[in-house]
Design a protein around this motif. Structure first.
Motif, PDB file in Angstrom:
ATOM      1  N   GLY A  36       0.822  -1.135   0.037  1.00 49.61           N
ATOM      2  CA  GLY A  36       0.096  -0.100   0.104  1.00 49.61           C
ATOM      3  C   GLY A  36       0.783   1.201   0.111  1.00 49.61           C
ATOM      4  O   GLY A  36       1.075   1.924  -1.033  1.00 49.61           O
ATOM      5  N   GLY A  37       1.408   1.712   1.107  1.00 46.58           N
ATOM      6  CA  GLY A  37       2.344   2.815   1.294  1.00 46.58           C
ATOM      7  C   GLY A  37       1.668   4.048   1.253  1.00 46.58           C
ATOM      8  O   GLY A  37       2.192   5.297   1.413  1.00 46.58           O
ATOM      9  N   SER A  38       0.332   4.220   0.935  1.00 52.80           N
ATOM     10  CA  SER A  38      -0.324   5.609   1.001  1.00 52.80           C
ATOM     11  C   SER A  38      -0.980   5.908   2.218  1.00 52.80           C
ATOM     12  O   SER A  38      -1.862   6.954   2.331  1.00 52.80           O
ATOM     13  CB  SER A  38      -1.248   5.582  -0.353  1.00 52.80           C
ATOM     14  N   LYS A  39      -0.824   5.374   3.270  1.00 55.90           N
ATOM     15  CA  LYS A  39      -1.486   5.323   4.318  1.00 55.90           C
ATOM     16  C   LYS A  39      -0.802   6.385   5.232  1.00 55.90           C
ATOM     17  O   LYS A  39       0.606   6.516   5.325  1.00 55.90           O
ATOM     18  CB  LYS A  39      -1.824   4.278   5.372  1.00 55.90           C
ATOM     19  N   GLN A  40      -1.782   7.296   5.781  1.00 55.36           N
ATOM     20  CA  GLN A  40      -1.177   8.288   6.739  1.00 55.36           C
ATOM     21  C   GLN A  40      -0.475   8.098   7.965  1.00 55.36           C
ATOM     22  O   GLN A  40      -1.385   7.287   8.804  1.00 55.36           O
ATOM     23  CB  GLN A  40      -2.176   9.750   6.633  1.00 55.36           C
ATOM     24  N   VAL A  41       0.660   8.356   8.335  1.00 58.38           N
ATOM     25  CA  VAL A  41       1.309   7.944   9.539  1.00 58.38           C
ATOM     26  C   VAL A  41       1.985   9.180  10.050  1.00 58.38           C
ATOM     27  O   VAL A  41       2.650   9.952   9.330  1.00 58.38           O
ATOM     28  CB  VAL A  41       2.348   6.790   9.472  1.00 58.38           C
ATOM     29  N   VAL A  42       1.636   9.510  11.483  1.00 57.57           N
ATOM     30  CA  VAL A  42       2.422  10.388  12.173  1.00 57.57           C
ATOM     31  C   VAL A  42       3.434  10.051  13.293  1.00 57.57           C
ATOM     32  O   VAL A  42       2.933   9.189  13.985  1.00 57.57           O
ATOM     33  CB  VAL A  42       1.387  11.598  12.746  1.00 57.57           C
ATOM     34  N   ILE A  43       4.935  10.638  12.992  1.00 58.92           N
ATOM     35  CA  ILE A  43       5.626   9.996  14.035  1.00 58.92           C
ATOM     36  C   ILE A  43       6.043  11.081  15.151  1.00 58.92           C
ATOM     37  O   ILE A  43       6.163  12.192  14.840  1.00 58.92           O
ATOM     38  CB  ILE A  43       7.068  10.016  13.071  1.00 58.92           C
ATOM     39  N   GLU A  44       5.804  10.731  16.276  1.00 56.33           N
ATOM     40  CA  GLU A  44       5.781  11.653  17.357  1.00 56.33           C
ATOM     41  C   GLU A  44       7.062  11.094  18.309  1.00 56.33           C
ATOM     42  O   GLU A  44       6.945   9.770  18.335  1.00 56.33           O
ATOM     43  CB  GLU A  44       4.535  11.443  18.237  1.00 56.33           C
ATOM     44  N   PRO A  45       7.685  11.809  18.716  1.00 56.61           N
ATOM     45  CA  PRO A  45       9.100  11.347  19.633  1.00 56.61           C
ATOM     46  C   PRO A  45       8.406  10.779  21.038  1.00 56.61           C
ATOM     47  O   PRO A  45       7.564  11.373  21.587  1.00 56.61           O
ATOM     48  CB  PRO A  45      10.057  12.529  20.132  1.00 56.61           C
ATOM     49  N   HIS A  46       8.961   9.692  21.404  1.00 49.97           N
ATOM     50  CA  HIS A  46       8.605   9.192  22.914  1.00 49.97           C
ATOM     51  C   HIS A  46       9.423   9.658  23.780  1.00 49.97           C
ATOM     52  O   HIS A  46      10.406  10.464  23.704  1.00 49.97           O
ATOM     53  CB  HIS A  46       8.954   7.505  22.857  1.00 49.97           C
ATOM     54  N   ARG A  47       9.126   9.581  25.031  1.00 50.19           N
ATOM     55  CA  ARG A  47       9.742  10.146  26.198  1.00 50.19           C
ATOM     56  C   ARG A  47      11.176   9.761  26.408  1.00 50.19           C
ATOM     57  O   ARG A  47      12.311  10.337  26.547  1.00 50.19           O
ATOM     58  CB  ARG A  47       9.059  10.174  27.567  1.00 50.19           C
TER      59      ARG A  47
END
Length: 115
Positions: A36-47
């Motif tokens: 697929g590859g077209s899925k929206q993913v948001v990367i957030e930093p972990h603590r």
């Protein structure tokens, strides 16, 4: 003989037998095909430094991939960015890693960090 004793031992009240569910049941179809590859993913930093949370259809603990394009343990990889500035992350499976399970479980300190 009472009706409870004459009933088949492995049969539940719903009519199917044992743990296996219905015979000939689902075979895992309908999962979508290919890449697929077209899925929206948001990367957030972990603590913890060097670790990130990938927020999408499901949340995943991920780390940056030092060798983009390669999967060492067959893990899922996520590319984020556009053009030539893509950053690749590797999913960290808590069912295969005790450290990942501890992080997701809320451990306070892991005593390691990135270089």
């Amino acid at each position: 003989e009472s009706p409870a004793i004459s009933k088949n031992f492995n049969e539940s009240s719903s009519g199917h037998r044992g743990r296996g569910g219905f015979r000939g049941g689902g075979r895992g179809g309908g999962r979508g095909g290919g890449r697929g590859g077209s899925k929206q993913v948001v990367i957030e930093p972990h603590r913890f430094p060097g670790m990130f949370i990938a927020r999408g259809q499901e949340d995943m603990l991920v780390t940056k991939n030092l060798t983009p394009g390669e999967s060492v343990y067959g893990e899922k990889r996520i590319s984020v960015g556009e053009g030539e500035t893509k950053i690749e992350y590797r999913q960290w499976n808590p069912f295969r890693s005790k450290l990942a399970a501890a992080i997701i479980g809320g451990v306070e300190n892991i005593h390691i960090g990135p270089r």
